[in-house]
Design an enzyme around this catalytic site. Structure first.
Site, PDB file in Angstrom:
ATOM      1  N   ASN A  54       0.884  -1.053   0.316  1.00 17.97           N
ATOM      2  CA  ASN A  54      -0.054  -0.118  -0.076  1.00 17.97           C
ATOM      3  C   ASN A  54       0.832   1.195   0.080  1.00 17.97           C
ATOM      4  O   ASN A  54       1.456   1.427   1.042  1.00 17.97           O
ATOM      5  CB  ASN A  54      -0.989   0.010   1.147  1.00 17.97           C
ATOM      6  CG  ASN A  54      -1.740   1.280   1.487  1.00 17.97           C
ATOM      7  OD1 ASN A  54      -1.776   2.033   0.474  1.00 17.97           O
ATOM      8  ND2 ASN A  54      -2.394   1.230   2.633  1.00 17.97           N
ATOM      9  N   LYS A  70       0.074   4.158  -0.419  1.00 15.35           N
ATOM     10  CA  LYS A  70      -0.866   5.503   0.249  1.00 15.35           C
ATOM     11  C   LYS A  70      -0.540   6.564  -0.570  1.00 15.35           C
ATOM     12  O   LYS A  70      -0.306   6.530  -1.766  1.00 15.35           O
ATOM     13  CB  LYS A  70      -0.080   5.792   1.564  1.00 15.35           C
ATOM     14  CG  LYS A  70      -0.042   4.285   2.639  1.00 15.35           C
ATOM     15  CD  LYS A  70      -0.118   4.535   3.961  1.00 15.35           C
ATOM     16  CE  LYS A  70      -0.080   3.108   4.760  1.00 15.35           C
ATOM     17  NZ  LYS A  70      -0.139   3.443   6.297  1.00 15.35           N
ATOM     18  N   HIS A 120      -9.660   1.424   4.803  1.00 13.33           N
ATOM     19  CA  HIS A 120      -8.320   1.308   5.589  1.00 13.33           C
ATOM     20  C   HIS A 120      -8.528   2.372   6.499  1.00 13.33           C
ATOM     21  O   HIS A 120      -9.211   3.298   6.509  1.00 13.33           O
ATOM     22  CB  HIS A 120      -7.285   1.900   4.588  1.00 13.33           C
ATOM     23  CG  HIS A 120      -5.740   1.985   5.086  1.00 13.33           C
ATOM     24  ND1 HIS A 120      -5.405   2.833   6.146  1.00 13.33           N
ATOM     25  CD2 HIS A 120      -4.832   0.993   5.277  1.00 13.33           C
ATOM     26  CE1 HIS A 120      -4.231   2.514   6.441  1.00 13.33           C
ATOM     27  NE2 HIS A 120      -3.620   1.368   5.741  1.00 13.33           N
ATOM     28  N   GLU A 174      -6.882   4.880   7.713  1.00 17.20           N
ATOM     29  CA  GLU A 174      -6.612   6.147   7.335  1.00 17.20           C
ATOM     30  C   GLU A 174      -7.977   6.926   6.809  1.00 17.20           C
ATOM     31  O   GLU A 174      -8.204   7.828   6.869  1.00 17.20           O
ATOM     32  CB  GLU A 174      -5.248   6.212   6.504  1.00 17.20           C
ATOM     33  CG  GLU A 174      -4.246   5.875   7.433  1.00 17.20           C
ATOM     34  CD  GLU A 174      -2.841   5.380   6.866  1.00 17.20           C
ATOM     35  OE1 GLU A 174      -2.835   5.597   5.436  1.00 17.20           O
ATOM     36  OE2 GLU A 174      -2.024   4.877   7.454  1.00 17.20           O
ATOM     37  N   GLU A 178      -5.359  -4.829  10.616  1.00 20.52           N
ATOM     38  CA  GLU A 178      -4.219  -3.974  10.896  1.00 20.52           C
ATOM     39  C   GLU A 178      -4.839  -3.160  12.081  1.00 20.52           C
ATOM     40  O   GLU A 178      -5.369  -2.145  12.296  1.00 20.52           O
ATOM     41  CB  GLU A 178      -4.362  -3.065   9.685  1.00 20.52           C
ATOM     42  CG  GLU A 178      -3.888  -3.493   8.335  1.00 20.52           C
ATOM     43  CD  GLU A 178      -3.596  -2.385   7.446  1.00 20.52           C
ATOM     44  OE1 GLU A 178      -2.141  -2.636   6.702  1.00 20.52           O
ATOM     45  OE2 GLU A 178      -4.191  -1.323   7.221  1.00 20.52           O
ATOM     46  N   GLY A 201       2.553   2.349  10.795  1.00 18.95           N
ATOM     47  CA  GLY A 201       3.654   3.273  10.670  1.00 18.95           C
ATOM     48  C   GLY A 201       4.284   3.598  11.885  1.00 18.95           C
ATOM     49  O   GLY A 201       5.152   4.688  11.924  1.00 18.95           O
ATOM     50  N   SER A 253       3.292  -2.200  10.585  1.00 14.05           N
ATOM     51  CA  SER A 253       4.822  -2.321  10.556  1.00 14.05           C
ATOM     52  C   SER A 253       5.333  -3.682  10.134  1.00 14.05           C
ATOM     53  O   SER A 253       6.481  -4.057  10.705  1.00 14.05           O
ATOM     54  CB  SER A 253       5.205  -1.787  12.120  1.00 14.05           C
ATOM     55  OG  SER A 253       4.913  -0.304  12.267  1.00 14.05           O
TER      56      SER A 253
END
Ligand code: PGA
Length: 251
Positions: free
Chosen positions: A12, A14, A99, A101, A169, A175, A214
């Site tokens: 991904n 992003k 996702h 985010e 996730e 991250g 991660s």
């Protein structure tokens, strides 16, 4: 990793990448075609601006391409949005939906995520549906309940007879360089498997459950060998061909 499910590693990107990043994709293609044959399906989800170019370039090396989001509708007055059919038209075969985010930045609800997954299936794409708890929810002992609720709301009934992928996730691992322990991953993936089997019967055994957050060259081998981990969704470490190739090779 459950042996009957073909593993999948998705990158991904992003909001990272311009045409220059296609060089990274060609390095990855070279590694994949000259090294040992990958034991996983390899998918790259670049920004929408690069889906067509990445799909063209990936075609010769077996790298598949996915979008990072799609709209619930097939077309219409939705400035700035992208329909699943447009991604398919550009050469995508997968699309990430829900996702964390997107859930955080755009207030996406489970119901919207479910409708996006349905739109993806309708356009012939394979959705990668993301779920995961916050750190506070884990600390409060609510992680499994939160994830089960997200699954119930975000996974469409159509998963019964169409390919869908789940990506677990944990938000606090995305991250941050922190990951759950193998035991914590095993427990959550088993809980996800159970709720898929409860809802879809035997079919629930075949649904791929990816781990994301991660995932990197240093921990890929350990995490990808956990029971019910059928591959990974990789953010930061998918931007560099070398790192991503090491993760793919860890399958
Ligand atoms: P990360 O991101 O690998 O950079 O933690 C994973 C993701 O958000 O899909």
């Amino acid at each position: 990793m459950t042996t009957t499910i073909s593993p999948l590693i998705a990158g991904n990107w992003k909001m990272n990448g311009t045409r220059a990043s296609l060089d990274e994709l060609s390095s990855l293609a070279t590694m994949l075609t000259t090294g040992a044959a990958p034991r996983a399906i390899v998918v790259i989800c670049p920004p929408a601006t690069m889906v067509a170019a990445a799909a063209r370039q990936g075609a010769t090396s077996g790298i598949l391409v996915g979008g990072q989001d799609c709209h619930t509708e097939g077309s219409g007055a939705h400035t700035g949005d992208i329909a699943a059919g447009m991604l398919a038209d550009a050469g995508a075969q997968y699309v990430i939906v829900g996702h964390s985010e997107r859930r955080a930045d755009h207030g996406e609800t489970d119901d919207q995520v479910r409708r996006k997954a349905m739109a993806a299936i309708g356009a012939g794409l394979k959705p990668i549906i993301c779920v995961g708890e916050t750190e506070g929810q884990r600390d409060a002992g609510e992680a499994e309940a939160v994830v089960k609720e997200q699954l119930a709301g975000s996974v469409p009934d159509a998963a019964e007879n169409h390919e869908v992928n789940i990506a677990y996730e944990p938000i606090w691992a995305i991250g941050t360089g922190r990951t759950p322990t193998s035991e914590e991953i095993a427990a959550m993936h088993a809980a996800i498997r159970n709720s898929l089997v409860e809802r879809f019967g035997e079919r629930g055994m075949d649904i791929r459950i990816l781990y994301g957050g991660s995932l990197k060259p240093q921990n890929a081998r350990e995490i990808l060998s956990v029971e019910n981990v059928n591959g990974g969704l990789v953010g930061g470490a998918s931007l560099l061909a070398n790192d991503f190739y090491t993760i793919i090779s860890a399958v």
